[in-house]
Scaffold this motif. Structure first.
Motif, PDB file in Angstrom:
ATOM      1  N   VAL A 175     -29.981  -2.708  32.832  1.00 44.19           N
ATOM      2  CA  VAL A 175     -30.099  -4.033  33.470  1.00 44.19           C
ATOM      3  C   VAL A 175     -31.368  -4.737  32.996  1.00 44.19           C
ATOM      4  O   VAL A 175     -32.405  -4.110  32.882  1.00 44.19           O
ATOM      5  CB  VAL A 175     -30.125  -3.891  35.013  1.00 44.19           C
ATOM      6  CG1 VAL A 175     -30.413  -5.239  35.668  1.00 44.19           C
ATOM      7  CG2 VAL A 175     -28.810  -3.347  35.519  1.00 44.19           C
ATOM      8  N   ARG A 209     -20.333   1.070  37.697  1.00 43.34           N
ATOM      9  CA  ARG A 209     -21.335   0.270  36.975  1.00 43.34           C
ATOM     10  C   ARG A 209     -21.462  -1.126  37.597  1.00 43.34           C
ATOM     11  O   ARG A 209     -22.573  -1.621  37.804  1.00 43.34           O
ATOM     12  CB  ARG A 209     -20.895   0.155  35.505  1.00 43.34           C
ATOM     13  CG  ARG A 209     -21.878  -0.571  34.659  1.00 43.34           C
ATOM     14  CD  ARG A 209     -21.325  -0.860  33.275  1.00 43.34           C
ATOM     15  NE  ARG A 209     -22.260  -1.717  32.588  1.00 43.34           N
ATOM     16  CZ  ARG A 209     -23.271  -1.269  31.860  1.00 43.34           C
ATOM     17  NH1 ARG A 209     -23.443   0.019  31.685  1.00 43.34           N
ATOM     18  NH2 ARG A 209     -24.112  -2.105  31.298  1.00 43.34           N
ATOM     19  N   SER A 235     -28.616  -3.711  41.803  1.00 43.36           N
ATOM     20  CA  SER A 235     -29.861  -3.941  41.090  1.00 43.36           C
ATOM     21  C   SER A 235     -30.239  -5.422  41.175  1.00 43.36           C
ATOM     22  O   SER A 235     -31.408  -5.776  41.408  1.00 43.36           O
ATOM     23  CB  SER A 235     -29.657  -3.495  39.643  1.00 43.36           C
ATOM     24  OG  SER A 235     -30.857  -3.417  38.998  1.00 43.36           O
ATOM     25  N   GLY A 236     -29.232  -6.288  41.041  1.00 48.48           N
ATOM     26  CA  GLY A 236     -29.462  -7.738  41.132  1.00 48.48           C
ATOM     27  C   GLY A 236     -29.938  -8.166  42.509  1.00 48.48           C
ATOM     28  O   GLY A 236     -30.628  -9.179  42.650  1.00 48.48           O
ATOM     29  N   SER A 240     -39.318   0.798  39.239  1.00 49.60           N
ATOM     30  CA  SER A 240     -37.895   0.626  38.896  1.00 49.60           C
ATOM     31  C   SER A 240     -37.065   1.327  39.974  1.00 49.60           C
ATOM     32  O   SER A 240     -37.575   2.214  40.672  1.00 49.60           O
ATOM     33  CB  SER A 240     -37.593   1.195  37.514  1.00 49.60           C
ATOM     34  OG  SER A 240     -37.975   2.528  37.461  1.00 49.60           O
ATOM     35  N   VAL A 295     -24.924  -2.569  39.017  1.00 43.74           N
ATOM     36  CA  VAL A 295     -25.562  -3.779  38.480  1.00 43.74           C
ATOM     37  C   VAL A 295     -25.752  -4.796  39.609  1.00 43.74           C
ATOM     38  O   VAL A 295     -26.799  -5.443  39.727  1.00 43.74           O
ATOM     39  CB  VAL A 295     -24.716  -4.358  37.315  1.00 43.74           C
ATOM     40  CG1 VAL A 295     -25.210  -5.728  36.903  1.00 43.74           C
ATOM     41  CG2 VAL A 295     -24.743  -3.387  36.134  1.00 43.74           C
ATOM     42  N   LYS A 296     -24.728  -4.889  40.498  1.00 46.97           N
ATOM     43  CA  LYS A 296     -24.837  -5.832  41.616  1.00 46.97           C
ATOM     44  C   LYS A 296     -26.011  -5.460  42.532  1.00 46.97           C
ATOM     45  O   LYS A 296     -26.816  -6.303  42.918  1.00 46.97           O
ATOM     46  CB  LYS A 296     -23.518  -5.821  42.403  1.00 46.97           C
ATOM     47  CG  LYS A 296     -23.500  -6.800  43.533  1.00 46.97           C
ATOM     48  CD  LYS A 296     -22.122  -6.845  44.184  1.00 46.97           C
ATOM     49  CE  LYS A 296     -22.210  -7.610  45.494  1.00 46.97           C
ATOM     50  NZ  LYS A 296     -21.122  -7.301  46.388  1.00 46.97           N
ATOM     51  N   TRP A 298     -26.805   2.776  33.912  1.00 42.59           N
ATOM     52  CA  TRP A 298     -26.554   1.394  34.358  1.00 42.59           C
ATOM     53  C   TRP A 298     -27.864   0.709  34.692  1.00 42.59           C
ATOM     54  O   TRP A 298     -28.104  -0.422  34.313  1.00 42.59           O
ATOM     55  CB  TRP A 298     -25.718   1.324  35.633  1.00 42.59           C
ATOM     56  CG  TRP A 298     -24.474   2.103  35.689  1.00 42.59           C
ATOM     57  CD1 TRP A 298     -23.628   2.380  34.649  1.00 42.59           C
ATOM     58  CD2 TRP A 298     -23.920   2.728  36.842  1.00 42.59           C
ATOM     59  NE1 TRP A 298     -22.590   3.133  35.110  1.00 42.59           N
ATOM     60  CE2 TRP A 298     -22.732   3.363  36.448  1.00 42.59           C
ATOM     61  CE3 TRP A 298     -24.303   2.815  38.180  1.00 42.59           C
ATOM     62  CZ2 TRP A 298     -21.934   4.075  37.324  1.00 42.59           C
ATOM     63  CZ3 TRP A 298     -23.508   3.514  39.057  1.00 42.59           C
ATOM     64  CH2 TRP A 298     -22.338   4.146  38.635  1.00 42.59           C
ATOM     65  N   ILE A 299     -28.694   1.453  35.439  1.00 40.21           N
ATOM     66  CA  ILE A 299     -29.923   0.824  35.937  1.00 40.21           C
ATOM     67  C   ILE A 299     -30.852   0.492  34.768  1.00 40.21           C
ATOM     68  O   ILE A 299     -31.438  -0.573  34.714  1.00 40.21           O
ATOM     69  CB  ILE A 299     -30.627   1.752  36.957  1.00 40.21           C
ATOM     70  CG1 ILE A 299     -29.737   1.949  38.183  1.00 40.21           C
ATOM     71  CG2 ILE A 299     -32.009   1.245  37.336  1.00 40.21           C
ATOM     72  CD1 ILE A 299     -29.608   0.751  39.102  1.00 40.21           C
ATOM     73  N   ASN A 300     -30.937   1.425  33.810  1.00 45.36           N
ATOM     74  CA  ASN A 300     -31.847   1.180  32.684  1.00 45.36           C
ATOM     75  C   ASN A 300     -31.345   0.076  31.759  1.00 45.36           C
ATOM     76  O   ASN A 300     -32.126  -0.540  31.038  1.00 45.36           O
ATOM     77  CB  ASN A 300     -32.070   2.474  31.884  1.00 45.36           C
ATOM     78  CG  ASN A 300     -32.888   3.449  32.712  1.00 45.36           C
ATOM     79  OD1 ASN A 300     -33.718   3.032  33.506  1.00 45.36           O
ATOM     80  ND2 ASN A 300     -32.644   4.737  32.535  1.00 45.36           N
TER      81      ASN A 300
END
Ligand code: G3P
Ligand code: CA
Length: 256
Positions: free
Chosen positions: A256, A227, A234-235, A12, A231-232, A252-254
């Protein structure tokens, strides 16, 4: 703590505490590093340069004005002079008495509890490569403290990476950049066996992330503080984010 290079590490995205936990604590101080570790960061990032007596000290700006009650350039003060300054009150009076740390203090505080990303500031580069050049001192300190396998030395200055890449016992190295990676960057990273690429988050795209990962590099954009941007990123499939608020970023990461 397993070797930073182990692929098992990247199931992760990593949360990297920029200058410690600098959203809520005075940047680059022991309390900020401890707070980042407590907040669950995977790694902390810090900035390193040399004092007048050539000790490795942890501070971001070339001069003291913004983050301490001192004035003038860091490079004109001895470690002892720097240690007399208050590096906490500028942020909040409750942090009065926080000091500018020597790198050795941060390493002793954190040990092998968390990965450590040491950014060598470009202004500390010396082209004549003295025996006590910052890159040599840092690598030797990591070796002596048995931290080579859990540390990452990064810089905007490619010459630092060249120097470290040539050392027999060396930590993982990272290239920081404000510009998208071009074929020359990728060639340089491959040649020096660079572990990770740390781009300004505003300049990366899916194809940039993919290109660098295909070249074998991890990608850790900086400085991701909302955030929406988290999220972006992470995407886009980044391997981690460098953030001022590791606790929020973890949420935020968790999510997604
Ligand atoms: O290491 C990434 C980031 O810290 C580089 O920019 O100015 O915050 O040191 P800066
Ligand atoms: Ca930095």
């Amino acid at each position: 703590m397993i070797n930073i290079r182990s692929n098992d590490n990247f199931k992760s995205p990593w949360i990297v505490g920029h200058r410690g936990y600098c959203a809520r604590f005075p940047e680059n101080t022991l309390i900020a590093f401890e707070a980042a570790a407590s907040a669950g960061a995977t790694m902390i990032e810090l900035d390193a340069m040399l004092s007048r007596d050539r000790r490795v000290v942890v501070i971001h700006d070339t001069n003291l004005d913004r983050t301490s009650n001192g004035r003038g350039n860091v490079a004109d003060k001895t470690l002892q002079e720097l240690k007399r300054l208050d590096a906490g009150s500028w942020f909040d009076t409750q942090f009065a008495g926080q000091q500018i740390p020597a790198l050795s203090e941060v390493l002793d505080l954190l040990g092998r509890r968390i990965y450590i990303n040491i950014e060598l500031k470009s202004n500390a580069y010396e082209s004549h490569h003295p025996a006590d050049a910052i890159e040599r001192q840092v690598v030797e300190m990591l070796r002596q403290k048995n931290l080579l396998d859990v540390s990452l030395v990064s810089s905007f200055e490619v010459n630092f990476l060249e120097q470290i890449a040539a050392m027999e016992h060396r930590p993982a190295i990272a290239f920081i950049s404000e510009k998208p990676a071009d074929p020359n960057t990728i060639r340089m990273c491959r040649r020096l066996n660079v572990f990770s690429w740390h781009p300004d988050y505003r300049i990366i795209s899916q194809s940039q992330v993919q290109k660098m990962q295909d070249a074998g590099l991890k990608v850790f954009p900086y400085t991701v503080n909302t955030r929406a941007d988290g999220v972006k990123m992470s995407g886009l499939g980044v391997d981690g984010i460098i953030t001022d608020d590791p606790e929020l970023a973890g949420r935020w990461i968790n999510a997604v």
